[in-house]
Design a protein around this motif. Sequence first.
Motif, PDB file in Angstrom:
ATOM      1  N   THR A   7       0.683 -12.840  -8.428  1.00  0.00           N
ATOM      2  CA  THR A   7      -0.473 -13.205  -9.254  1.00  0.00           C
ATOM      3  C   THR A   7      -1.302 -14.276  -8.558  1.00  0.00           C
ATOM      4  N   TYR A   8      -2.495 -14.478  -9.063  1.00  0.00           N
ATOM      5  CA  TYR A   8      -3.414 -15.420  -8.419  1.00  0.00           C
ATOM      6  C   TYR A   8      -2.855 -16.843  -8.416  1.00  0.00           C
ATOM      7  N   ARG A   9      -1.902 -17.136  -9.303  1.00  0.00           N
ATOM      8  CA  ARG A   9      -1.380 -18.500  -9.384  1.00  0.00           C
ATOM      9  C   ARG A   9      -0.507 -18.871  -8.188  1.00  0.00           C
ATOM     10  N   PHE A  10       0.100 -17.864  -7.550  1.00  0.00           N
ATOM     11  CA  PHE A  10       1.056 -18.154  -6.480  1.00  0.00           C
ATOM     12  C   PHE A  10       0.816 -17.358  -5.203  1.00  0.00           C
ATOM     13  N   PHE A  11      -0.080 -16.395  -5.222  1.00  0.00           N
ATOM     14  CA  PHE A  11      -0.357 -15.581  -4.034  1.00  0.00           C
ATOM     15  C   PHE A  11      -1.616 -16.106  -3.354  1.00  0.00           C
ATOM     16  N   ASN A  12      -1.508 -16.441  -2.069  1.00  0.00           N
ATOM     17  CA  ASN A  12      -2.672 -16.977  -1.356  1.00  0.00           C
ATOM     18  C   ASN A  12      -3.079 -16.118  -0.169  1.00  0.00           C
ATOM     19  N   GLY A  13      -2.669 -14.846  -0.194  1.00  0.00           N
ATOM     20  CA  GLY A  13      -3.063 -13.935   0.872  1.00  0.00           C
ATOM     21  C   GLY A  13      -4.395 -13.265   0.575  1.00  0.00           C
ATOM     22  N   SER A  14      -4.802 -12.363   1.453  1.00  0.00           N
ATOM     23  CA  SER A  14      -6.062 -11.651   1.255  1.00  0.00           C
ATOM     24  C   SER A  14      -5.898 -10.581   0.183  1.00  0.00           C
ATOM     25  N   THR A  15      -6.973 -10.288  -0.520  1.00  0.00           N
ATOM     26  CA  THR A  15      -6.955  -9.307  -1.602  1.00  0.00           C
ATOM     27  C   THR A  15      -8.118  -8.331  -1.445  1.00  0.00           C
ATOM     28  N   VAL A  63       4.509   3.674  -6.670  1.00  0.00           N
ATOM     29  CA  VAL A  63       5.172   3.285  -5.423  1.00  0.00           C
ATOM     30  C   VAL A  63       4.162   2.796  -4.395  1.00  0.00           C
ATOM     31  N   ASP A  64       2.878   2.999  -4.646  1.00  0.00           N
ATOM     32  CA  ASP A  64       1.849   2.502  -3.727  1.00  0.00           C
ATOM     33  C   ASP A  64       0.614   2.108  -4.519  1.00  0.00           C
ATOM     34  N   LEU A  65      -0.368   1.553  -3.827  1.00  0.00           N
ATOM     35  CA  LEU A  65      -1.602   1.092  -4.474  1.00  0.00           C
ATOM     36  C   LEU A  65      -2.806   1.880  -3.998  1.00  0.00           C
ATOM     37  N   LEU A  66      -2.571   3.090  -3.543  1.00  0.00           N
ATOM     38  CA  LEU A  66      -3.643   3.927  -2.996  1.00  0.00           C
ATOM     39  C   LEU A  66      -4.130   4.930  -4.029  1.00  0.00           C
ATOM     40  N   LEU A  67      -5.332   5.449  -3.816  1.00  0.00           N
ATOM     41  CA  LEU A  67      -5.802   6.558  -4.635  1.00  0.00           C
ATOM     42  C   LEU A  67      -4.931   7.785  -4.372  1.00  0.00           C
ATOM     43  N   PRO A  68      -4.640   8.579  -5.375  1.00  0.00           N
ATOM     44  CA  PRO A  68      -3.742   9.726  -5.198  1.00  0.00           C
ATOM     45  C   PRO A  68      -4.330  10.807  -4.290  1.00  0.00           C
ATOM     46  N   GLY A  69      -3.444  11.489  -3.589  1.00  0.00           N
ATOM     47  CA  GLY A  69      -3.799  12.697  -2.849  1.00  0.00           C
ATOM     48  C   GLY A  69      -4.986  12.555  -1.925  1.00  0.00           C
ATOM     49  N   ARG A  87       3.399  -8.859 -13.761  1.00  0.00           N
ATOM     50  CA  ARG A  87       3.966  -9.548 -12.597  1.00  0.00           C
ATOM     51  C   ARG A  87       3.703  -8.784 -11.311  1.00  0.00           C
ATOM     52  N   ASP A  88       3.756  -7.452 -11.389  1.00  0.00           N
ATOM     53  CA  ASP A  88       3.699  -6.618 -10.189  1.00  0.00           C
ATOM     54  C   ASP A  88       2.644  -5.531 -10.374  1.00  0.00           C
ATOM     55  N   PRO A  89       1.826  -5.261  -9.352  1.00  0.00           N
ATOM     56  CA  PRO A  89       0.736  -4.280  -9.493  1.00  0.00           C
ATOM     57  C   PRO A  89       1.209  -2.850  -9.649  1.00  0.00           C
ATOM     58  N   ARG A  90       2.488  -2.596  -9.415  1.00  0.00           N
ATOM     59  CA  ARG A  90       3.010  -1.226  -9.511  1.00  0.00           C
ATOM     60  C   ARG A  90       3.454  -0.854 -10.919  1.00  0.00           C
ATOM     61  N   TRP A  91       3.528  -1.814 -11.820  1.00  0.00           N
ATOM     62  CA  TRP A  91       4.085  -1.548 -13.141  1.00  0.00           C
ATOM     63  C   TRP A  91       3.266  -0.477 -13.861  1.00  0.00           C
ATOM     64  N   GLY A  92       3.946   0.506 -14.422  1.00  0.00           N
ATOM     65  CA  GLY A  92       3.263   1.641 -15.042  1.00  0.00           C
ATOM     66  C   GLY A  92       2.588   1.335 -16.360  1.00  0.00           C
ATOM     67  N   ARG A  93       2.937   0.211 -16.999  1.00  0.00           N
ATOM     68  CA  ARG A  93       2.388  -0.074 -18.321  1.00  0.00           C
ATOM     69  C   ARG A  93       1.286  -1.138 -18.295  1.00  0.00           C
ATOM     70  N   TRP A 130      -6.266  -7.444  -7.472  1.00  0.00           N
ATOM     71  CA  TRP A 130      -6.207  -6.160  -6.760  1.00  0.00           C
ATOM     72  C   TRP A 130      -5.733  -6.450  -5.331  1.00  0.00           C
ATOM     73  N   TYR A 131      -4.460  -6.137  -5.075  1.00  0.00           N
ATOM     74  CA  TYR A 131      -3.859  -6.425  -3.774  1.00  0.00           C
ATOM     75  C   TYR A 131      -4.186  -5.337  -2.757  1.00  0.00           C
ATOM     76  N   GLU A 132      -4.057  -5.693  -1.490  1.00  0.00           N
ATOM     77  CA  GLU A 132      -4.150  -4.696  -0.434  1.00  0.00           C
ATOM     78  C   GLU A 132      -2.876  -3.842  -0.432  1.00  0.00           C
ATOM     79  N   ALA A 133      -2.987  -2.649   0.124  1.00  0.00           N
ATOM     80  CA  ALA A 133      -1.912  -1.657   0.005  1.00  0.00           C
ATOM     81  C   ALA A 133      -0.590  -2.131   0.576  1.00  0.00           C
ATOM     82  N   ASP A 134      -0.633  -2.958   1.631  1.00  0.00           N
ATOM     83  CA  ASP A 134       0.629  -3.366   2.255  1.00  0.00           C
ATOM     84  C   ASP A 134       1.397  -4.392   1.431  1.00  0.00           C
ATOM     85  N   TYR A 135       0.836  -4.849   0.325  1.00  0.00           N
ATOM     86  CA  TYR A 135       1.560  -5.799  -0.528  1.00  0.00           C
ATOM     87  C   TYR A 135       2.883  -5.208  -0.994  1.00  0.00           C
ATOM     88  N   VAL A 136       2.892  -3.903  -1.288  1.00  0.00           N
ATOM     89  CA  VAL A 136       4.114  -3.291  -1.834  1.00  0.00           C
ATOM     90  C   VAL A 136       5.221  -3.222  -0.789  1.00  0.00           C
TER      91      VAL A 136
END
Length: 809
Positions: free
Chosen positions: A639-647, A532-538, A189-195, A611-617
Amino acid sequence: MGKLLRSLFFSLSIVWIVFFAVCSAIKSPLKDGPAAAPMAARGPIDGNYTYVCDESRFAALGLDMTDFYYCDSSAPYEVRAKDLVDRMTLSEKVMQTGDQASGVERIGLPKYNWWSEALHGVSNFGRCVFFDEVVPGATSFPTVILSAASFNQSLWKTLGQTVSTEARAMYNLGNAGLTFWSPNINVVRDPRWGRILETPGEDPHLVGLYAVNYVRGLQDVVGAENTTDLNSRPLKVSSCCKHFAAYDLDNWKGTDRVHFDARVSVQDMAETFVLPFEMCVKEGDVSSVMCSYNKINGIPSCADSRLLKQTIRGEWDLHGYIVSDCDSVEVMAIDQKWLDGSFSDYAAQALNAGMNLDCGTFNNRSLTEAVKLGKASQADLDHSLRYLYVLLMRLGFFDGIPAFASLGKDDICSAEHIELAREAARQGIVLLKNDNATLPLKSVKNIALVGPHANATDAMIGNYAGIPCYYVSPLDAFSSMGEVRYEKGCADVQCLNETYIFNAMEAAKRADATIIFAGTDLSIEAEALDRVDLLLPGYQTRLINQIADLSTGPVVLVIMSAGGVDISFARDNPKIAAILWAGYPGEQGGNAIADVIFGKYNPGGRLPITWYEADYVDMVPMTSMALRPVESLGYPGRTYRFFNGSTVYPFGYGMSYTNFSYSLSTSHRSTNINLRKLQRCRSMVYINDTFVPDCPAVLVDDLSCKESIEFKVAVKNVGRMDGSEVVVVYSSPPLGIAGTHIKKVVGFERVFVKVGGTEKVKFSLNVCKSLGIVDSTGYALLPSGSHTIKVGGDNTTSVAFPFHVNYIN
């Protein structure tokens, strides 16, 4: 799971990270493959025997097997299981309700450990599997998210068949059980999920089909797949679809899975969170379902009779057992305090709700009192135990299955299985960018191999992994093909300082080509650790940009991750010629990546998540379970079914080294449904002044649903290289219906096409399943009007046609 592991699961994230680091250290690579070792004289039962109902085994216990009807192999399993359970006292019964069943020696019943794992290979994460001098390793395939990216159903089934062969061989050798708590089929459901690495992605249909095929691969015995009585169908091993349901948050900003109450609409439950499990049970005939830690609308899932007894057992007709996630019942009592009662109240509630097995010891300690006080009935306890023992009989635990008796050491880490690990990784790898046809690389004499994953080993196999046969890191693979200079660029994936960047830049200056390996690992995304974010670490982004600026040859970026990463900086940088996503590619990851980069394999994988842009979170908290946009709060869709923003990259994105064209043929583009007297039209909510049909929709349950949409797609390879194309079919509902999806996947096939050749793919889609929607009240409806069928993704050649549904009174 016990108190020690439980504390690891639910404590601070740093404790969990340390735990995984220790586990990873144990999984040291076996450099030359598993060493030969003499087979120990042992068996999976009582240390000597391979199945329970062996006369000599009973004799060794001082018993006569003919006195025990449960060992009469000519009797039905249900009758035998009843005889077995009826011989036990209440306390003896209760001691069989935990994952470490104690057995009852006085009646010849041995102990049994239920917890084995086989998410992407046989794992020693559970209590039952172990590696030693007899079985030093097992084949470690790519993590599920990468295998899912292949969009190849036959591959998923083959993976299941191969894993179950190794599992059954390990059982024969005494190194594993027969019940494997895999796969994880929670929708992302969410791009931040650890699993995310454990799952098949964000589309419920894709997730469901992965579940059906992998489960069939694990469980099916050739020739007995369609046994009339499914409760007696023999099984190769037992599979378990988990975690039911609406479980997709582990530990995010102070909210953890054991305290989280997932507030889910009936609409989202029906069309997203429950659908893959329904497919797994009904189409995959899975023999176990695991309920999750979290509450759903106030009720813990393992205590909800509507979910367990009414739905899984009743409506779906599960042929097997329902197990708790480890220590879930204890979590209800200690962490959630849901009933505000005694321990016996919680044990009784779980049993009454339909849970049959407790992964843990809580029931062992509390269920006897619950029965004695009348909070739970001994009859329900008997039913639960019969489900368990019928399942073990189907597995051959009591009588053996001759077809699998010969499996042994030679069937683990075989050359064929290792090659399959390499092939699975190749099929999943996704080509995200390839400016000026930079890839495949040609005429390259020396390569700079840089980045924290350039010499990855244990990071490639992710979690729920065992000890691999042996690792082939990217450094190993590329070094075998030419001159390589390796610089790690960062101390580790966290990349907390710039210490190693300079040497990586110097290597890139002198190379004909530079390949950067970046991404995440279990220190960033893991069970009990959400991002907590969608960026590459460090400093990874700085490392990549500085190397790209100084490189004299082409730069290729390889991302190892599960969840999406905002690498728009690299996508838009003309000095970075090509980008690959390799997930966590398993023990053969290095070879698979090299095969793709040098053109030995033409990539055909597609992203199974957005793959969302970083500001999605910053737009929506993880704790919001809604899939649709929440306009009042400014939350975007998911998800692609309900999100119509830029990716950064959309779901289904993936390139190839060749090009394909589509042509489509269909014999009909509409269906007329004659309504009978009791079939009533249903109203729907429409946007603005949209035209409303005379009969907007009809309940799916009121229709025969025999109508189908049939068409053929001719896929032609118009490029210069043989390759595979993933043909994805989407449907979109009639325009103007409020609150429904933008589009959804209704079918897909992966097809290999030679240069200049054409392959035809036939689709036959059920009208109700493919065009149906779920309204806000949870009703499944088939809308009338003009639906759109689209074949192909956003970045591929696509064709579309309207399909009309007409209701006639």
